[in-house]
Design an enzyme around this catalytic site. Structure first.
Site, PDB file in Angstrom:
ATOM      1  N   LYS A 351       0.779  -0.747   0.052  1.00  0.00           N
ATOM      2  CA  LYS A 351      -0.414  -0.069   0.226  1.00  0.00           C
ATOM      3  C   LYS A 351       0.839   1.385   0.158  1.00  0.00           C
ATOM      4  CE  LYS A 351      -3.834  -2.642   3.080  1.00  0.00           C
ATOM      5  NZ  LYS A 351      -4.891  -1.817   1.474  1.00  0.00           N
ATOM      6  N   ARG A 427     -10.344 -12.194   1.513  1.00  0.00           N
ATOM      7  CA  ARG A 427     -10.764 -12.860   0.977  1.00  0.00           C
ATOM      8  C   ARG A 427      -9.996 -14.472   0.528  1.00  0.00           C
ATOM      9  NH1 ARG A 427     -11.659  -9.772  -4.047  1.00  0.00           N
ATOM     10  NH2 ARG A 427     -11.379  -8.326  -2.721  1.00  0.00           N
TER      11      ARG A 427
END
Length: 579
Positions: A351, A427
């Site tokens: 990020k 996920r």
């Protein structure tokens, strides 16, 4: 109302104009005499003289007249707008004891008048919890050390849970705090510690809930008028003590979640989170626990969990908590699954600098699952089904052996995943969590909760979680539970045939991130999780829903966790456990 030996510094009265008119007599005759009372030393006994009784009666009448004037429809002081409450504060003298020679001090009264229910929109919670919490924030400082009583004048008994959750989200317990100077006294900290469930500082603090009395504790007191509390107890066929216990456990769960989500990863890493989870349920009847950690995850085939967390100093862990009274051990269960990424760097596809602060909150789903399960089990709720909680704990770190783009991971479902985004890690851990539930816990219902996508904020904003469900009945139940608890959520389109194509891979069963980021990302992210239990869904074995709460998990302005999800999941468990 029982005597209160510790002085209430602030009395907050919250309700619509209609509920104020209904309960004003109770406030003036029952609440005010206690709230304005000055504490007496333990070795003194209050024996008011005849003159004092007359004075007290006169003071009560004066206070009642003042409140009546302020709350009058003709008054311009407290007129809420269509979407904002009106509020004011005033000070009234306390009752003075005959033994006291010093002048008595003043009681601070806060009046908050909510918009009338007719102005509450159909997707909002009718109890107006967000209006309540936003108004109370102006007057309550959770760490001030002062004693506050909040009277919630609900118009209907069904509004009680959401209004309680509203208060729990903004005050009443010790917040996570590592400042070297604090307004909370050491004596109060010690008292909080004595009442906590564990020696861990993250478990400190509690809210006391009372039906009609101000408890003799130096904490936040929440009161509900008999006009609604008695109705709720009779409707639920529950005794007052049990009612208070359940609401108190729910409030404690919200406070715990706020502290967990606010805690940084250097304290609340995956191992510490696991220990917190075990501490929350330690000693609870019919509760069992186990965990699968580190290399054992790899050995047993939890490829999503293992690969996401393998680069961190602390190992990933799949934590399972089970509440199974003997009478229901053979029944189909309800399983909650929470994403617990204790910090998310984004992995090797790291990020950017502005996106990393705040990633300690990427475990908000697991925190809500833990606290909702703990509140449910601690209340010894009667259930027709086993209830389980799975916490998928890992840190998405960067190291020379971190998960790479192009790696192929074999999930616990047996399906293979080509990694095209190391920052789509939530996920992966949730996929293994729901697959574990489907394989081992005999579920009728699986509900996963996660801070999964930035797209959730675009789709449903900062007040509504995004709901993706394969079953309409379950979808409606969760939406209703959101309105009852104040943790609002809104359905996303459920159409796997439109979303599975986004994960197509030439070399594996699927990729872990979408090809087209403009195609219903919230639904797509949920669908990846659903792909790991597609056989269980396709065979009609049960109901599944995914709740994305990336934005409701914290208040950007305050930079504090909100406790979102605890009330929602607790209410869902109450409903599903009786079906």
């Amino acid at each position: 109302i029982d005597p209160c030996t510790k002085v209430v510094d602030t009395l907050c009265l919250v309700g619509t104009a209609k509920s104020f008119q209904r309960d004003l007599h109770w406030i003036v005759t029952e609440v005010m005499p206690v709230a304005t009372k000055v504490a007496v030393d333990d070795n003194q006994e209050e024996k008011p003289s005849k003159k004092q009784k007359v004075s007290d009666s006169s003071s009560t009448e004066t206070t009642g007249a003042l409140l009546q004037s302020l709350l009058s429809p003709s008054s311009s002081t407290l007129q809420p707008s269509l979407d904002n409450p009106a509020s004011t504060e005033l000070w009234v003298p306390r009752r003075q004891h005959q033994q006291q020679q010093q002048p008595h001090n003043l009681l601070r009264i806060v009046l908050i008048v909510l918009p009338e229910l007719v102005n509450v929109s159909r997707h909002n919670a009718p109890g107006q919890p967000y209006a309540i919490s936003s108004a109370l924030k102006k007057y309550i400082r959770p760490t001030s050390g002062s004693s506050t009583a909040i009277v919630l004048l609900c118009e209907e008994a069904g509004h009680i849970p959401s209004t309680l959750c509203a208060v729990a989200r903004i005050g009443g317990g010790l917040l996570y705090n590592r400042k070297t100077t604090s307004s909370v006294s050491s004596s109060e900290h010690t008292q909080q510690h004595q009442h906590s469930h564990s020696k861990s500082p993250l478990l400190l603090g509690r809210i006391i809930v009372s039906e009609t009395a101000l408890p003799d504790l130096n904490h936040l007191r929440i009161l509900f008028p008999p006009s609604v509390s008695s109705t709720m107890m009779s409707t639920m066929s529950i005794d007052p003590h049990q009612w208070q216990t359940e609401l108190g456990n729910l409030a404690l769960g919200i406070q715990l979640t706020r502290r967990l989500v606010d805690a940084p990863c250097n304290e609340l890493h995956s191992t510490a989170f696991k220990e917190q989870a075990f501490a929350v349920v330690e000693g609870l009847k019919h509760v069992s626990t186990y965990s699968i950690e580190g290399e054992e995850l790899k050995v047993q085939g939890y490829g999503g969990m293992y690969n996401v967390g393998k680069a961190a100093v602390q190992p990933p862990a799949l934590v399972v908590l089970s509440y199974v009274p003997p009478s229901v051990k053979d029944e189909k269960s309800v399983v909650l699954v929470g994403k617990g990424i204790v910090f998310d760097t984004g992995g090797l596809q790291i990020k950017p600098k502005p996106a990393q602060p705040g990633m300690k909150r990427d475990m908000g789903g697991a925190a809500a699952v833990l606290s909702a399960f703990g509140a449910f089990a601690r209340s010894h709720k009667t259930t027709k089904r086993p209830v389980h909680a799975i916490l998928c704990l890992a840190e998405n770190a960067v190291a020379n052996h971190a998960l790479r783009a192009d790696d192929i991971v074999t999930m616990y479902s047996g399906k293979t995943v080509e990694i095209n985004n190391t920052d789509a890690e939530g996920r992966l851990v949730l996929g293994d969590g729901v697959a574990h539930a489907a394989k081992h816990l005999n579920p009728q219902v699986i509900i996963d909760m996660a801070t999964l996508t930035g797209a959730q904020g675009v789709a449903t904003g900062k007040f509504f979680g995004a709901l993706y469900a394969n079953d309409e009945q379950l979808e409606q139940l969760v939406v209703k539970a959101g309105q009852e608890s104040g943790d609002l959520c809104h359905p996303m389109p459920y159409a796997p045939e439109f979303f599975k194509q986004e994960f197509q891979s030439a070399v594996a069963d699927m990729k872990n991130s979408v090809a087209d980021r403009s195609n219903a990302q919230v639904s797509c992210a949920g669908q990846f999780i659903g792909n790991q239990i597609s056989d269980w869904i396709r065979d009609g074995k049960g109901q599944w829903c995914h709740i994305d709460m990336a934005y409701p998990v914290y208040d950007k302005k305050d930079e504090r966790a909100t406790g979102y999800g605890v009330g929602l999941l607790y209410t869902v468990l109450e409903k599903l456990s009786q079906e």
